[in-house]
Design a protein around this motif. Structure first.
Motif, PDB file in Angstrom:
ATOM      1  N   ARG A 200      36.901  43.365 123.660  1.00 39.18           N
ATOM      2  CA  ARG A 200      36.738  41.832 122.993  1.00 39.18           C
ATOM      3  C   ARG A 200      38.241  41.228 123.469  1.00 39.18           C
ATOM      4  O   ARG A 200      39.308  41.636 123.725  1.00 39.18           O
ATOM      5  CB  ARG A 200      37.057  41.910 121.573  1.00 39.18           C
ATOM      6  CG  ARG A 200      36.654  40.697 120.952  1.00 39.18           C
ATOM      7  CD  ARG A 200      36.517  40.788 119.382  1.00 39.18           C
ATOM      8  NE  ARG A 200      36.085  39.481 118.872  1.00 39.18           N
ATOM      9  CZ  ARG A 200      37.067  39.074 117.858  1.00 39.18           C
ATOM     10  NH1 ARG A 200      38.185  39.651 117.474  1.00 39.18           N
ATOM     11  NH2 ARG A 200      36.865  37.736 117.296  1.00 39.18           N
TER      12      ARG A 200
ATOM     13  N   GLN B 180      40.845  28.118 121.428  1.00 39.61           N
ATOM     14  CA  GLN B 180      40.670  29.667 121.624  1.00 39.61           C
ATOM     15  C   GLN B 180      39.291  30.010 121.610  1.00 39.61           C
ATOM     16  O   GLN B 180      38.401  29.533 120.579  1.00 39.61           O
ATOM     17  CB  GLN B 180      41.509  30.369 120.578  1.00 39.61           C
ATOM     18  CG  GLN B 180      43.009  30.047 120.449  1.00 39.61           C
ATOM     19  CD  GLN B 180      43.785  30.776 119.526  1.00 39.61           C
ATOM     20  OE1 GLN B 180      43.161  31.206 118.649  1.00 39.61           O
ATOM     21  NE2 GLN B 180      45.054  31.398 119.882  1.00 39.61           N
ATOM     22  N   TYR B 181      38.717  30.778 122.674  1.00 47.05           N
ATOM     23  CA  TYR B 181      37.387  31.234 122.744  1.00 47.05           C
ATOM     24  C   TYR B 181      37.442  32.765 122.653  1.00 47.05           C
ATOM     25  O   TYR B 181      38.382  33.503 123.404  1.00 47.05           O
ATOM     26  CB  TYR B 181      36.745  30.837 124.019  1.00 47.05           C
ATOM     27  CG  TYR B 181      36.993  29.165 124.089  1.00 47.05           C
ATOM     28  CD1 TYR B 181      35.896  28.602 123.524  1.00 47.05           C
ATOM     29  CD2 TYR B 181      38.001  28.655 124.881  1.00 47.05           C
ATOM     30  CE1 TYR B 181      36.093  27.036 123.848  1.00 47.05           C
ATOM     31  CE2 TYR B 181      38.095  27.189 124.990  1.00 47.05           C
ATOM     32  CZ  TYR B 181      37.144  26.546 124.353  1.00 47.05           C
ATOM     33  OH  TYR B 181      37.111  24.985 124.411  1.00 47.05           O
ATOM     34  N   TYR B 182      36.588  33.408 121.708  1.00 46.19           N
ATOM     35  CA  TYR B 182      36.530  34.792 121.644  1.00 46.19           C
ATOM     36  C   TYR B 182      35.150  35.485 122.262  1.00 46.19           C
ATOM     37  O   TYR B 182      34.006  34.618 122.052  1.00 46.19           O
ATOM     38  CB  TYR B 182      36.512  35.261 120.169  1.00 46.19           C
ATOM     39  CG  TYR B 182      37.777  34.946 119.608  1.00 46.19           C
ATOM     40  CD1 TYR B 182      38.809  35.894 119.544  1.00 46.19           C
ATOM     41  CD2 TYR B 182      38.249  33.779 118.847  1.00 46.19           C
ATOM     42  CE1 TYR B 182      40.185  35.571 119.059  1.00 46.19           C
ATOM     43  CE2 TYR B 182      39.330  33.524 118.440  1.00 46.19           C
ATOM     44  CZ  TYR B 182      40.430  34.193 118.510  1.00 46.19           C
ATOM     45  OH  TYR B 182      41.506  34.139 117.917  1.00 46.19           O
ATOM     46  N   PHE B 183      35.173  36.445 123.030  1.00 48.18           N
ATOM     47  CA  PHE B 183      33.800  36.967 123.621  1.00 48.18           C
ATOM     48  C   PHE B 183      34.061  38.477 123.899  1.00 48.18           C
ATOM     49  O   PHE B 183      35.219  38.821 123.947  1.00 48.18           O
ATOM     50  CB  PHE B 183      33.573  36.296 124.774  1.00 48.18           C
ATOM     51  CG  PHE B 183      34.471  36.299 125.902  1.00 48.18           C
ATOM     52  CD1 PHE B 183      34.609  37.217 126.959  1.00 48.18           C
ATOM     53  CD2 PHE B 183      35.578  35.281 125.984  1.00 48.18           C
ATOM     54  CE1 PHE B 183      35.566  37.130 127.937  1.00 48.18           C
ATOM     55  CE2 PHE B 183      36.591  35.355 127.020  1.00 48.18           C
ATOM     56  CZ  PHE B 183      36.468  36.133 128.079  1.00 48.18           C
TER      57      PHE B 183
ATOM     58  N   THR C 177      29.496  34.682 127.443  1.00 48.63           N
ATOM     59  CA  THR C 177      29.032  33.861 126.129  1.00 48.63           C
ATOM     60  C   THR C 177      30.006  33.928 125.135  1.00 48.63           C
ATOM     61  O   THR C 177      30.141  35.245 124.917  1.00 48.63           O
ATOM     62  CB  THR C 177      27.740  34.037 126.029  1.00 48.63           C
ATOM     63  OG1 THR C 177      27.056  33.786 127.368  1.00 48.63           O
ATOM     64  CG2 THR C 177      27.178  33.333 124.758  1.00 48.63           C
ATOM     65  N   THR C 178      30.674  32.931 124.606  1.00 50.91           N
ATOM     66  CA  THR C 178      31.514  33.361 123.324  1.00 50.91           C
ATOM     67  C   THR C 178      30.873  33.535 122.099  1.00 50.91           C
ATOM     68  O   THR C 178      29.711  33.480 122.194  1.00 50.91           O
ATOM     69  CB  THR C 178      32.333  31.926 123.199  1.00 50.91           C
ATOM     70  OG1 THR C 178      31.514  30.784 122.430  1.00 50.91           O
ATOM     71  CG2 THR C 178      33.216  31.424 124.282  1.00 50.91           C
ATOM     72  N   GLU C 179      31.447  34.009 121.381  1.00 50.92           N
ATOM     73  CA  GLU C 179      31.158  34.426 119.965  1.00 50.92           C
ATOM     74  C   GLU C 179      30.196  33.320 119.232  1.00 50.92           C
ATOM     75  O   GLU C 179      29.411  33.539 118.480  1.00 50.92           O
ATOM     76  CB  GLU C 179      32.003  35.011 118.897  1.00 50.92           C
ATOM     77  CG  GLU C 179      32.503  36.331 119.520  1.00 50.92           C
ATOM     78  CD  GLU C 179      33.630  36.786 118.646  1.00 50.92           C
ATOM     79  OE1 GLU C 179      34.209  36.241 117.841  1.00 50.92           O
ATOM     80  OE2 GLU C 179      34.025  38.130 119.158  1.00 50.92           O
ATOM     81  N   ASN C 180      30.513  31.947 119.471  1.00 51.68           N
ATOM     82  CA  ASN C 180      29.840  30.885 119.134  1.00 51.68           C
ATOM     83  C   ASN C 180      29.015  30.309 119.956  1.00 51.68           C
ATOM     84  O   ASN C 180      28.123  29.308 119.670  1.00 51.68           O
ATOM     85  CB  ASN C 180      30.963  29.747 118.796  1.00 51.68           C
ATOM     86  CG  ASN C 180      32.088  29.983 117.950  1.00 51.68           C
ATOM     87  OD1 ASN C 180      31.801  30.710 116.874  1.00 51.68           O
ATOM     88  ND2 ASN C 180      33.272  29.449 118.046  1.00 51.68           N
TER      89      ASN C 180
ATOM     90  N   ARG D  33      28.764  28.983 126.837  1.00 50.83           N
ATOM     91  CA  ARG D  33      28.951  29.708 127.919  1.00 50.83           C
ATOM     92  C   ARG D  33      29.943  29.112 128.976  1.00 50.83           C
ATOM     93  O   ARG D  33      30.568  27.859 128.898  1.00 50.83           O
ATOM     94  CB  ARG D  33      27.648  29.403 128.813  1.00 50.83           C
ATOM     95  CG  ARG D  33      26.586  30.156 127.859  1.00 50.83           C
ATOM     96  CD  ARG D  33      25.350  29.676 128.846  1.00 50.83           C
ATOM     97  NE  ARG D  33      25.498  30.515 130.216  1.00 50.83           N
ATOM     98  CZ  ARG D  33      24.157  30.837 130.869  1.00 50.83           C
ATOM     99  NH1 ARG D  33      23.196  30.539 130.547  1.00 50.83           N
ATOM    100  NH2 ARG D  33      24.269  31.238 132.033  1.00 50.83           N
ATOM    101  N   LEU D  34      31.097  30.313 129.233  1.00 52.25           N
ATOM    102  CA  LEU D  34      32.262  29.751 129.890  1.00 52.25           C
ATOM    103  C   LEU D  34      32.227  30.365 131.124  1.00 52.25           C
ATOM    104  O   LEU D  34      31.801  31.737 131.326  1.00 52.25           O
ATOM    105  CB  LEU D  34      33.643  30.171 129.435  1.00 52.25           C
ATOM    106  CG  LEU D  34      33.718  29.599 127.751  1.00 52.25           C
ATOM    107  CD1 LEU D  34      34.893  30.261 127.392  1.00 52.25           C
ATOM    108  CD2 LEU D  34      33.766  28.112 127.810  1.00 52.25           C
TER     109      LEU D  34
ATOM    110  N   ARG E 268      40.019  37.139 123.847  1.00 51.12           N
ATOM    111  CA  ARG E 268      40.510  35.717 123.579  1.00 51.12           C
ATOM    112  C   ARG E 268      41.017  35.013 124.833  1.00 51.12           C
ATOM    113  O   ARG E 268      42.020  35.319 125.177  1.00 51.12           O
ATOM    114  CB  ARG E 268      41.515  36.002 122.535  1.00 51.12           C
ATOM    115  CG  ARG E 268      42.005  34.327 122.119  1.00 51.12           C
ATOM    116  CD  ARG E 268      42.966  34.258 120.701  1.00 51.12           C
ATOM    117  NE  ARG E 268      44.076  35.368 121.124  1.00 51.12           N
ATOM    118  CZ  ARG E 268      44.698  35.959 120.208  1.00 51.12           C
ATOM    119  NH1 ARG E 268      44.161  35.651 118.937  1.00 51.12           N
ATOM    120  NH2 ARG E 268      45.859  36.797 120.357  1.00 51.12           N
TER     121      ARG E 268
END
Length: 72
Positions: A55, A3-6, A29-32, A35-36, A57
């Protein structure tokens, strides 16, 4: 599953350029800090008159294949 959050804040006109084929992908760019690149068509259900704002997910399988995109 991964799971990726941005967050996104893209105007309607800017997104329209992406969706119409000028640039068919959206780079986030995810919160971590990862780059996706996602197909612009995946964001169509979340598009409003003001654009894409919120926001999200992204859920992928273990091979990073798309499963679902949700607005939180």
């Amino acid at each position: 599953m991964n799971q990726y959050y941005f967050s996104l804040n893209i105007s309607y006109q800017t997104f329209l350029a992406h969706y119409s084929g000028v640039a068919s992908n959206v780079l986030v760019t995810t919160e971590n800090g990862l780059r996706l690149q996602l197909s612009a068509i995946k964001f169509r259900p979340f598009l409003s008159q003001i654009g894409l704002n919120g926001r999200f997910r992204l859920t992928t399988d273990q091979n990073n294949k798309f499963i679902k995109l949700e607005m939180l």
